[in-house]
Design an enzyme around this catalytic site. Structure first.
Site, PDB file in Angstrom:
ATOM      1  N   ARG A  25      -2.872 -50.820 -31.637  1.00  0.00           N
ATOM      2  CA  ARG A  25      -2.077 -50.091 -32.624  1.00  0.00           C
ATOM      3  C   ARG A  25      -1.704 -48.696 -32.165  1.00  0.00           C
ATOM      4  O   ARG A  25      -0.750 -48.099 -32.644  1.00  0.00           O
ATOM      5  CB  ARG A  25      -2.844 -49.974 -33.940  1.00  0.00           C
ATOM      6  CG  ARG A  25      -3.184 -51.301 -34.565  1.00  0.00           C
ATOM      7  CD  ARG A  25      -4.183 -51.141 -35.669  1.00  0.00           C
ATOM      8  NE  ARG A  25      -5.448 -50.651 -35.089  1.00  0.00           N
ATOM      9  CZ  ARG A  25      -6.475 -50.224 -35.798  1.00  0.00           C
ATOM     10  NH1 ARG A  25      -6.407 -50.198 -37.112  1.00  0.00           N
ATOM     11  NH2 ARG A  25      -7.575 -49.814 -35.207  1.00  0.00           N
ATOM     12  N   GLN A  48      -5.472 -20.262 -42.613  1.00  0.00           N
ATOM     13  CA  GLN A  48      -4.029 -20.432 -42.451  1.00  0.00           C
ATOM     14  C   GLN A  48      -3.773 -21.413 -41.309  1.00  0.00           C
ATOM     15  O   GLN A  48      -4.474 -21.402 -40.306  1.00  0.00           O
ATOM     16  CB  GLN A  48      -3.417 -19.071 -42.121  1.00  0.00           C
ATOM     17  CG  GLN A  48      -1.921 -19.026 -42.127  1.00  0.00           C
ATOM     18  CD  GLN A  48      -1.432 -17.582 -42.055  1.00  0.00           C
ATOM     19  OE1 GLN A  48      -1.817 -16.753 -42.843  1.00  0.00           O
ATOM     20  NE2 GLN A  48      -0.591 -17.303 -41.089  1.00  0.00           N
ATOM     21  N   ARG A  61       6.994 -17.735 -25.892  1.00  0.00           N
ATOM     22  CA  ARG A  61       6.583 -17.134 -27.170  1.00  0.00           C
ATOM     23  C   ARG A  61       5.323 -16.325 -26.900  1.00  0.00           C
ATOM     24  O   ARG A  61       4.400 -16.804 -26.270  1.00  0.00           O
ATOM     25  CB  ARG A  61       6.295 -18.205 -28.217  1.00  0.00           C
ATOM     26  CG  ARG A  61       7.520 -18.935 -28.717  1.00  0.00           C
ATOM     27  CD  ARG A  61       7.122 -19.893 -29.839  1.00  0.00           C
ATOM     28  NE  ARG A  61       8.226 -20.670 -30.301  1.00  0.00           N
ATOM     29  CZ  ARG A  61       8.930 -20.404 -31.397  1.00  0.00           C
ATOM     30  NH1 ARG A  61       8.638 -19.352 -32.126  1.00  0.00           N
ATOM     31  NH2 ARG A  61       9.923 -21.184 -31.752  1.00  0.00           N
ATOM     32  N   LYS A  74      -8.336 -18.337 -33.193  1.00  0.00           N
ATOM     33  CA  LYS A  74      -7.321 -19.377 -33.373  1.00  0.00           C
ATOM     34  C   LYS A  74      -7.736 -20.630 -32.624  1.00  0.00           C
ATOM     35  O   LYS A  74      -8.356 -20.548 -31.569  1.00  0.00           O
ATOM     36  CB  LYS A  74      -5.976 -18.966 -32.764  1.00  0.00           C
ATOM     37  CG  LYS A  74      -5.313 -17.781 -33.335  1.00  0.00           C
ATOM     38  CD  LYS A  74      -3.983 -17.580 -32.606  1.00  0.00           C
ATOM     39  CE  LYS A  74      -3.681 -16.125 -32.463  1.00  0.00           C
ATOM     40  NZ  LYS A  74      -2.457 -15.867 -31.743  1.00  0.00           N
ATOM     41  N   HIS A 121      -2.248 -14.164 -27.221  1.00  0.00           N
ATOM     42  CA  HIS A 121      -1.907 -15.560 -26.920  1.00  0.00           C
ATOM     43  C   HIS A 121      -0.401 -15.729 -26.828  1.00  0.00           C
ATOM     44  O   HIS A 121       0.351 -15.156 -27.609  1.00  0.00           O
ATOM     45  CB  HIS A 121      -2.455 -16.465 -28.023  1.00  0.00           C
ATOM     46  CG  HIS A 121      -1.962 -17.866 -27.917  1.00  0.00           C
ATOM     47  ND1 HIS A 121      -0.963 -18.359 -28.733  1.00  0.00           N
ATOM     48  CD2 HIS A 121      -2.301 -18.866 -27.075  1.00  0.00           C
ATOM     49  CE1 HIS A 121      -0.724 -19.627 -28.386  1.00  0.00           C
ATOM     50  NE2 HIS A 121      -1.516 -19.948 -27.388  1.00  0.00           N
ATOM     51  N   TYR A 134      -1.398 -24.304 -34.990  1.00  0.00           N
ATOM     52  CA  TYR A 134      -2.350 -23.204 -34.910  1.00  0.00           C
ATOM     53  C   TYR A 134      -3.212 -23.195 -36.166  1.00  0.00           C
ATOM     54  O   TYR A 134      -2.690 -23.241 -37.272  1.00  0.00           O
ATOM     55  CB  TYR A 134      -1.636 -21.855 -34.931  1.00  0.00           C
ATOM     56  CG  TYR A 134      -0.659 -21.572 -33.834  1.00  0.00           C
ATOM     57  CD1 TYR A 134      -0.963 -20.632 -32.862  1.00  0.00           C
ATOM     58  CD2 TYR A 134       0.592 -22.172 -33.801  1.00  0.00           C
ATOM     59  CE1 TYR A 134      -0.057 -20.315 -31.868  1.00  0.00           C
ATOM     60  CE2 TYR A 134       1.505 -21.863 -32.808  1.00  0.00           C
ATOM     61  CZ  TYR A 134       1.172 -20.933 -31.849  1.00  0.00           C
ATOM     62  OH  TYR A 134       2.081 -20.619 -30.876  1.00  0.00           O
ATOM     63  N   GLU A 145      -0.262  -6.747 -36.762  1.00  0.00           N
ATOM     64  CA  GLU A 145       0.206  -7.583 -35.657  1.00  0.00           C
ATOM     65  C   GLU A 145       0.638  -6.708 -34.487  1.00  0.00           C
ATOM     66  O   GLU A 145       1.256  -5.670 -34.666  1.00  0.00           O
ATOM     67  CB  GLU A 145       1.383  -8.438 -36.107  1.00  0.00           C
ATOM     68  CG  GLU A 145       1.895  -9.307 -34.974  1.00  0.00           C
ATOM     69  CD  GLU A 145       3.215  -9.970 -35.287  1.00  0.00           C
ATOM     70  OE1 GLU A 145       3.355 -11.137 -34.933  1.00  0.00           O
ATOM     71  OE2 GLU A 145       4.100  -9.308 -35.879  1.00  0.00           O
TER      72      GLU A 145
END
Length: 185
Positions: A25, A48, A61, A74, A121, A134, A145
């Protein structure tokens, strides 16, 4: 079925692999187990979950992080495609301060990174239409940030492909100042 946790060259950064059960499967594997990851997460819970989709091969990114009190651990996993994932240690007094570690994350391999607080990261897409999931132990805070430029001269990151498709925000991260002695976690 269990998670296989491997320490990397950066303290607190773990590469996690897992067993995959396969039959006619398809396959089944464990993505997360609080009990097995309790020690590496130091008892933190996730608050989150984010998803990214990147179209073009070569797109970058990052490199992103958050300052205390919003510093976050994370877990990052590639769900579709393949990326060259980079983690930079920005922790004050860390033996690997300003060193980076990279892993190729391929959706077909079931590997994920556990990235500690105080590390930046980012990633470069190696296969078009790549997707990452994430899990974060802290809420996103625009005020806390920060970022490191992908081509920061102090880091000498050797991206596997010519960088393209970098956001305006990521292009405008300031370079690391000589007075930067790290993030106190």
């Amino acid at each position: 079925m269990s998670l296989i946790i491997n320490q990397t060259s950066i303290s607190g950064l773990f590469l996690v692999d897992n067993d995959k059960l396969e039959d006619h499967r398809g396959s089944f594997s464990r993505f997360f187990c609080k009990q097995e990851l309790f020690e590496v997460l130091e008892g933190r819970d996730f608050v989150q979950i984010n998803h990214s989709y990147t179209k073009r091969v070569g797109a970058i990114r990052g490199l992103h992080y958050q300052l205390p009190p919003y510093a976050e651990t994370k877990i990052v996993r590639c769900l579709k495609g393949k990326v060259w994932d980079v983690v930079v240690d920005l922790r004050a007094e860390s033996p690997t301060f300003l060193k980076y570690h990279f892993e190729e994350l391929d959706a077909s391999e079931n590997k994920m990174l556990v990235i500690p607080e105080g590390c930046a990261h980012g990633y470069q897409v190696l296969q078009g239409d790549s997707e990452l999931l994430y899990l974060h132990t802290e809420y996103y805070s625009l005020e806390y940030e920060r970022g490191v430029r992908y081509n920061e001269p102090l880091l000498h990151i050797l991206w596997p492909l010519p960088p393209i498709d970098i956001s305006e925000r990521d292009l405008n991260h300031t370079l690391i100042e000589p007075e930067f002695f790290g993030i106190k976690i």
